[in-house]
Design an enzyme around this catalytic site. Structure first.
Site, PDB file in Angstrom:
ATOM      1  N   ASP A 203      37.086  47.111  33.850  1.00  0.00           N
ATOM      2  CA  ASP A 203      37.797  46.305  32.862  1.00  0.00           C
ATOM      3  C   ASP A 203      39.041  45.646  33.468  1.00  0.00           C
ATOM      4  OD1 ASP A 203      38.514  45.345  30.308  1.00  0.00           O
ATOM      5  OD2 ASP A 203      39.773  47.105  29.950  1.00  0.00           O
ATOM      6  N   GLU A 445      36.152  57.316  35.540  1.00  0.00           N
ATOM      7  CA  GLU A 445      35.088  57.235  34.537  1.00  0.00           C
ATOM      8  C   GLU A 445      33.718  56.919  35.124  1.00  0.00           C
ATOM      9  OE1 GLU A 445      36.201  54.654  31.309  1.00  0.00           O
ATOM     10  OE2 GLU A 445      37.807  55.983  30.647  1.00  0.00           O
ATOM     11  N   TYR A 498      40.192  57.383  23.669  1.00  0.00           N
ATOM     12  CA  TYR A 498      40.734  56.291  22.843  1.00  0.00           C
ATOM     13  C   TYR A 498      40.407  56.551  21.376  1.00  0.00           C
ATOM     14  CZ  TYR A 498      41.996  53.892  27.085  1.00  0.00           C
ATOM     15  OH  TYR A 498      42.596  53.571  28.276  1.00  0.00           O
ATOM     16  N   GLU A 534      44.542  58.660  30.279  1.00  0.00           N
ATOM     17  CA  GLU A 534      44.627  57.368  29.581  1.00  0.00           C
ATOM     18  C   GLU A 534      44.591  57.622  28.086  1.00  0.00           C
ATOM     19  OE1 GLU A 534      41.728  54.297  30.529  1.00  0.00           O
ATOM     20  OE2 GLU A 534      41.816  54.794  32.666  1.00  0.00           O
TER      21      GLU A 534
HETATM   22  C1  BDP Z   1      39.181  52.958  30.047  1.00  0.00           C
HETATM   23  C2  BDP Z   1      39.141  52.433  31.467  1.00  0.00           C
HETATM   24  C3  BDP Z   1      40.163  51.320  31.702  1.00  0.00           C
HETATM   25  C4  BDP Z   1      40.072  50.306  30.579  1.00  0.00           C
HETATM   26  C5  BDP Z   1      40.378  51.010  29.266  1.00  0.00           C
HETATM   27  C6  BDP Z   1      40.351  50.054  28.065  1.00  0.00           C
HETATM   28  O1  BDP Z   1      39.369  53.482  32.392  1.00  0.00           O
HETATM   29  O2  BDP Z   1      39.934  50.717  32.946  1.00  0.00           O
HETATM   30  O3  BDP Z   1      40.900  49.204  30.768  1.00  0.00           O
HETATM   31  O4  BDP Z   1      39.361  51.968  29.061  1.00  0.00           O
HETATM   32  O5  BDP Z   1      39.272  49.842  27.541  1.00  0.00           O
HETATM   33  O6  BDP Z   1      37.992  53.548  29.689  1.00  0.00           O
HETATM   34  O7  BDP Z   1      41.387  49.518  27.699  1.00  0.00           O
END
Ligand code: BDP
Length: 639
Positions: A203, A445, A498, A534
């Protein structure tokens, strides 16, 4: 297939994989070494021929690029993608060509006792380099340096200016890091003839070109090829175990002097390996953990050449610190360390991934403002200049290789593993002496639940530990905890999630329960400390809504606050860090999920704060005040 030829061209030049030779010390000036920086304007042409192979067929390297076709000015370092107004160049796949001419100092050429080395800080992705039409090196992979001794080639033609030609191909395959694939669109009713695209599983925009400085530098013929240091301490005595490899002489005597920040001698030793002991040592401490963070000594190494020959001198900055991991804690200098930091990208307007000093310094000022003590080099090795800043400012680094987007089962084969091992070797070779680097991350990932992932990560991680037994190793997972085949081999679990974004969008109320479950599952199964590597939410800066809605500043704030509640419970047990995704907005490929790039930054791409930045700033300074030993004048908000 029209485009197949340029893939073949990449394939025929592949083969540079294999044993590494030589060290990769950062080029530093000293009484015995000079550096000439070739940053500036180069001539440039992208090879738009259908097979992308015209440059090789017509030997563009054998003369000036401007003699074989039109050229444009291209800054180095910079990605080429955003420099012109052409979408075709922004999205170009294949070979691009750079060249420039320069005069090499006459005394370099006339002095046969000097090596003249050409070094490329990084180029994305596959590079071939010629000097005056003679091929001097090839390198596979972006983000890491490569170099060659070009003295012989230059001395053939001492009265001519020297021409350096660099061809760079950004084609990714299932065996490259990161992996990618070319897809040909063959339906003539839908696509023009020869149409193809490059698919990627990561991404961020696949910026390409010469991303870091190109340098010429000299060393004497008997020279320090590599230095490795390993540090520890006992009471107030610092211990530095060093190893020096000297090239160009069979049995060189080596003299080693350690000086402190004020230039005073702190210890000396002789021999190409040995141990230095420093009384009343100043340890290297992370920012906000100590009143004097980032303390660096200088290790001056001098091999003794024959009396008639010049003596080399290399001064390596050295920080004395230890790193240790238990099943619930991460220790630096035997004190529990909590990562309150960020994930970054090398990314900015116009220059893309090109090294840019104003940006580097601005980002360090923002990190300090934020109270961040660490970052992860998501998702590839950053410039050495950035790691040097981390050493000096005490910013702790999780150093990640470009193993991002490994999602296809064909990327877990032997060829991929062999290349991944070489990349880890190159990374450890380059970064092993940085005190700021406290952990290696071998991937982000990957599809670590796929059957071959078990063997792949077992080998990759054990090989990395063999390269460097003194740092923990991880990879960053978003797989199901129960099905992750790589997790058994890591020292620290790094998890991305997330909640209320990709899953349960809009439902921030689910975050606490899902996050608590996540932590308990991973720790219950693997008994390792955990970093939330993250978490975050996209914000289009300036969008507001109360009650919060996705993409507004308020939504990012409330996502952060919900995560933080759980971090505060679990950091008392085994959570050892939290890294926001992301420090700043960054460019991505175009797609329905992205509004001119990824907007999960707490700063915009131009480095202005969104409201989430203030939430994080309050939190990080509070954490620092709790866990560090700050003198009153550095305490937020007086800082
Ligand atoms: C995570 C990835 C990261 C993406 C992020 C996203 O590690 O590179 O930019 O999601 O979706 O899974 O913002």
């Amino acid at each position: 297939k029209c485009a197949a030829a340029f893939l073949c061209a990449a394939a025929t030049v592949r083969g540079a994989w294999g044993a590494l030779s030589g060290g990769m010390l950062y080029p530093r000036e000293s009484p015995s070494r000079e550096v000439k920086d070739l940053s500036g304007l180069w001539s440039f042409r992208a090879d738009f021929s259908p097979g992308r192979n015209a440059g090789f067929e017509k030997s563009w390297f054998s003369g000036r690029l401007s003699e074989t076709g039109p050229v444009i000015d291209m800054p180095v370092p910079a990605s080429f993608n955003d420099i012109t107004q052409e979408a075709q160049l922004r999205d170009f796949i294949g070979w691009v060509w750079y060249d420039r001419e320069l005069w090499v100092p006459g005394r370099w050429l006339s002095d046969e006792g000097l090596r003249i080395v050409l070094r490329v800080g990084s180029a994305h992705y596959y590079s071939i380099v010629w000097v005056n039409g003679a091929k001097v090196m090839e390198h596979e992979g972006g983000h890491l340096p490569f170099e060659a001794d070009v003295g012989n080639v230059l001395r053939k033609n001492p009265s001519q200016p020297c021409r350096i030609t660099i061809a760079v191909n950004n084609t990714l395959t299932l065996q490259t890091l990161p992996p990618g694939s070319i897809q040909h669109m063959d339906d003539p009713t839908m696509y023009p003839p020869g149409y193809f695209v490059q698919n990627i599983n990561f991404d961020f925009f696949n910026y390409a070109g010469i991303h870091r400085p190109v340098l010429l530098y000299t060393t004497p013929n008997v020279y320090i090829d590599d230095i490795a240091v390993q540090t520890s301490f006992a009471d107030n005595i610092g211990i530095i175990v060093y190893q020096v490899s000297v090239a160009g002489s069979s049995e060189p005597a080596v003299q080693v002097t350690l000086t402190d920040k004020d230039g005073r001698c702190a210890a000396t030793s002789g021999g190409s390996s040995g141990t230095l002991r420093v009384t009343d040592v100043n340890l290297w401490w992370p920012y906000l953990m100590h009143e004097n963070p980032g303390y660096l000594y200088s290790l001056e190494v001098r091999p003794q050449a024959a009396a008639s020959r010049p003596t080399d001198l290399y001064a390596l900055p050295v920080g004395v610190r230890t790193v240790r991991v238990t099943d619930t804690r991460f220790f630096i200098n035997n004190k529990p360390f909590y990562f309150h930091g960020v994930n970054k990208h090398e990314d900015y307007d116009i220059r893309g991934k090109g090294l840019d000093w104003p940006l580097v310094v601005k980002d360090f000022n923002l990190l300090k403002w934020l109270g961040a003590n660490s970052f992860r080099t998501s998702h590839y090795p950053y410039a050495e200049e950035i790691l040097q800043m981390c050493d000096r400012h005490g910013i702790v680094v999780i150093d990640e290789c470009p193993g991002v987007g490994i999602k296809d089962i064909r990327s877990f084969g032997n060829a991929s593993l062999a290349h991944h091992l070489v990349v880890m070797e190159e990374l450890v070779r380059r970064d092993k002496n940085h005190p700021s680097v406290v952990m290696w991350s071998v991937a982000n990932e990957p599809a670590s639940e796929m059957p071959p992932a078990g063997r792949y990560f077992k080998e990759l991680i054990s090989h990395t530990k063999a390269l460097d037994p003194h740092r923990p190793v991880t990879f960053v997972s978003n797989s199901n905890f129960n099905r992750d085949l790589g997790a058994p081999y890591v020292d620290v679990i790094c998890v991305n999630s997330y909640f209320s974004w990709y899953r349960d969008p809009g439902h921030v109320e689910v975050i606490p329960i899902q996050l608590k479950t996540q932590f308990e599952n991973w720790h219950g199964k693997y008994q390792r400390p955990i970093i939330q590597s993250e978490y975050g939410a996209d914000v289009v800066s300036g969008l507001h809504s109360d009650p919060p809605m996705m993409f507004t500043e308020e939504y990012q704030e409330v996502v952060l606050q919900n995560y933080h509640k759980v971090f505060d419970q679990k950091r008392k047990e085994y959570v050892v860090g939290e890294l926001i995704w992301n420090f700043a907005d960054f460019m991505t490929a175009q797609g329905t999920l992205r509004v001119v790039g990824n907007k999960k930054g707490i700063f915009t791409r131009q480095r202005q704060p969104k409201s989430g930045a203030f939430i994080l700033r309050d939190r990080y300074w509070r954490l620092a005040n709790e866990t560090g030993r700050l003198p009153p004048w550095t305490r937020y908000p007086c800082h």
